[in-house]
Design an enzyme around this catalytic site. Structure first.
Site, mmCIF file in Angstrom:
data_model
loop_
_atom_site.group_PDB
_atom_site.id
_atom_site.type_symbol
_atom_site.label_atom_id
_atom_site.label_comp_id
_atom_site.label_asym_id
_atom_site.label_seq_id
_atom_site.Cartn_x
_atom_site.Cartn_y
_atom_site.Cartn_z
ATOM 1 N N PHE A 155 1.924 -3.582 3.847
ATOM 2 C CA PHE A 155 2.262 -4.891 4.399
ATOM 3 C C PHE A 155 3.720 -5.219 4.045
ATOM 4 O O PHE A 155 4.176 -4.979 2.933
ATOM 5 C CB PHE A 155 1.353 -5.974 3.816
ATOM 6 N N CYS B 217 0.799 -1.221 0.000
ATOM 7 C CA CYS B 217 0.000 0.000 0.000
ATOM 8 C C CYS B 217 0.836 1.278 0.000
ATOM 9 O O CYS B 217 0.285 2.377 -0.037
ATOM 10 C CB CYS B 217 -0.951 -0.006 1.197
ATOM 11 N N HIS C 191 -9.849 2.188 0.505
ATOM 12 C CA HIS C 191 -8.400 1.975 0.436
ATOM 13 C C HIS C 191 -8.046 1.391 -0.934
ATOM 14 O O HIS C 191 -8.375 0.250 -1.241
ATOM 15 C CB HIS C 191 -7.979 1.023 1.553
ATOM 16 N N HIS D 25 -2.419 7.970 6.533
ATOM 17 C CA HIS D 25 -2.715 6.684 5.890
ATOM 18 C C HIS D 25 -4.100 6.231 6.330
ATOM 19 O O HIS D 25 -4.880 5.757 5.517
ATOM 20 C CB HIS D 25 -1.634 5.665 6.251
#
Length: 416
Positions: free
Chosen positions: A401, A165, A340, A303
Site C-alpha cells: 500500500f 507489504c 499474507h 505477490h
C-alpha cells in the site's frame, strides 16, 4: 566493491505452516493450508473470522517471562526466526567480525497488538496516563533489529525498512546494497508481523481487503481463482542471512543461492489500488540489475495476494515484461498456503524461492478451482500440484500500500 557477489548463507522461518525452515518447506511441498478460525478474540462482530495463524507457538518456549512481557509478538517472532538463521549461517564463528555484521528489518505495522492493548487499558482506566515504560520500545518497527544486534553483538548498519507489504523485500534489497557498497560483510535481513488482533482484522475489513469466506476458510486464500474475494491475514517471520561471496568462501560457509538483481519502483498512482506501470518498472529494473534478458527467468513467486485487482495487475505486468516467455515461466503464489504476512511476506516468500532453487521443485498455488476469465489460460500458475523443473534463475515480487514495488532475482548456487 560494487562488483562483490552476494550470497545467502542462512535461513530462518516461523510461519503458519511450519515453525522452522524444514517444517515450512514440507508444508509448502505438501500444499498445506495455514488457515483456521480465530480463537484469540471474539470474532462475532467481525466480517472475517479466520486467519493463517502460527500453530503451537508459546513465548515461554523461547523467552523468560520478563523478556516476553517486554516484547511485542512481532519482535518475538523476529528473534525466534533470527536465531534459527544465525545458527544456520554459523555467524558466531570467530571468523566473523561482528562489527561488520548488519541487521536490517522489515515490518509494515510493528507492534500493533501492544498498541491495541495499551489504548484499551488506557480507556478502561479512565484515561489514567500511567503507560507501561516499554510501550514505545515494543511498538517501533525497528526494534527487532535492535534486539538481534544486542543479543549477538552485531555492530554493523542497523535499522528498519517500512514499505507496507514490500517491507521485508526492501530490507533484503538494502542488505544486498550495503554489502555491494562494502559497508558490511554480512547482513541479517528479514521481516515479521503479528497483525491478527481485533484492530488488524477490523482495519483490513474496513478496506474491503480481506476474504470473508467464513464457511470455506481453509480454501479462502485462492490466488488467480475467479471466486477469490480478498487475502487471508497471516503472521510470523522470515530471515535470510546475506553475505559477500568472498567472505563466505573465506570462512567455508554453506551457500543456498546468490542474489543477482534487485528492482524497486513507485506506482505514483493510488494509496491502495494497484497500477501496472509501477510493477512493470520494478520487474524490469530487477532484470536490468541482474543483466538478464527476460527469457533467463524460469520461475516467479508472485505477490499473488488473492485480491481481485492485485492478481490481475501483477500477471498483466509479467506479460508486459516477459512477452511470450511468460508462457514458459512457472508462476505460483505461496500465499495460497501461508496467507499474507504483510511486511513479512517478502521474506518468507524469498525463502520459498531460494528453497525451490535448491530442490528444483516449485510449490503449488493451492485452492484453485475456476480460472478468472481475465487471466490468460496459457500462463502456468502451478495450480494445485508441485512441479519439478530445471530452475536457474527465480524472481520474487512484493508490492505494498502506498504504491511500493520491489522485486528480487535469485540464482541457483553452483560452486563452479
Amino acid at each position: 566493491m560494487l562488483s562483490a557477489r552476494v550470497v545467502i548463507t542462512g535461513l530462518g522461518a516461523l510461519t503458519p505452516i511450519g515453525n522452522n525452515v524444514k517444517e515450512y518447506w514440507e508444508g509448502l511441498v505438501q500444499g498445506k493450508s495455514g488457515a483456521e478460525l480465530i480463537t484469540r478474540f471474539d470474532t462475532s462482530k467481525h466480517k472475517t473470522k479466520f486467519a493463517c495463524t502460527l500453530k503451537g507457538y508459546s513465548p515461554n518456549d523461547y523467552f523468560d517471562a520478563k523478556d516476553a512481557r517486554r516484547m511485542d509478538l512481532f519482535a518475538q517472532y523476529a528473534v525466534v526466526a533470527g536465531d534459527e538463521a544465525i545458527r544456520d549461517a554459523q555467524l558466531m564463528s570467530p571468523l566473523v567480525d561482528k562489527e561488520r555484521v548488519g541487521v536490517i528489518w522489515g515490518s509494515g505495522i510493528g507492534g500493533l497488538g501492544t498498541t491495541e492493548a495499551t489504548v484499551l487499558d488506557f480507556v478502561k482506566n479512565k484515561m489514567d496516563p500511567k503507560i507501561n515504560p516499554f510501550f514505545i520500545p515494543k511498538i517501533i518497527p525497528d526494534i527487532p533489529s535492535g534486539h538481534l544486534s544486542i543479543k549477538y553483538g552485531f555492530k554493523g548498519p542497523n535499522f528498519a525498512t517500512v514499505s507496507a507489504c514490500a517491507s521485508s523485500i526492501n530490507a533484503l534489497i538494502t542488505g544486498f546494497q550495503l554489502i555491494k557498497l562494502g559497508d558490511a560483510d554480512v547482513v541479517v535481513t528479514g521481516g515479521s508481523e503479528a497483525p491478527i488482533i481485533q484492530i488488524g482484522i477490523g482495519g483490513f475489513n474496513a478496506l474491503k481487503a480481506l476474504s470473508q469466506k467464513n464457511e470455506d476458510y481453509m480454501t479462502a486464500s485462492r490466488p488467480f481463482d475467479k471466486t477469490r474475494d480478498g487475502f487471508v491475514m497471516g503472521e510470523g517471520a522470515g530471515v535470510l542471512v546475506l553475505e559477500s561471496y568472498a567472505h563466505a568462501q573465506k570462512r567455508g560457509a554453506k551457500i543456498y543461492a546468490e542474489v543477482v538483481g534487485v528492482g524497486m519502483s513507485a506506482d505514483a498512482y493510488h494509496i491502495t489500488a494497484p497500477d501496472m506501470g509501477g510493477v512493470t518498472l520494478a520487474l524490469q529494473r530487477a532484470l536490468d540489475s541482474a543483466k538478464l534478458s527476460p527469457d533467463r527467468i524460469d520461475y516467479i513467486n508472485a505477490h499473488g495476494t488473492s485480491t481481485p485487482l492485485g492478481d490481475i495487475n501483477e500477471l498483466n505486468a509479467i506479460q508486459r515484461v516477459f512477452g511470450t516467455h511468460a508462457y514458459k515461466l512457472n508462476i505460483n503464489s505461496t500465499k495460497s498456503m501461508t496467507g499474507h504476512l504483510l511486511g513479512a511476506a517478502g521474506a518468507i516468500e524469498s525463502i520459498a524461492t531460494v528453497l525451490a532453487l535448491q530442490h528444483q521443485l516449485i510449490p503449488p498455488t493451492i485452492n484453485h478451482k475456476i480460472l478468472d476469465e481475465a487471466i490468460d489460460p496459457q500462463m502456468n500458475l502451478t495450480l494445485n500440484n508441485v512441479e519439478r523443473r530445471s530452475i536457474l534463475f527465480a524472481q520474487n515480487n512484493a508490492f505494498g500500500f502506498g504504491g511500493h514495488n520491489a522485486s528480487v532475482i535469485f540464482r541457483k548456487w553452483d560452486e563452479s
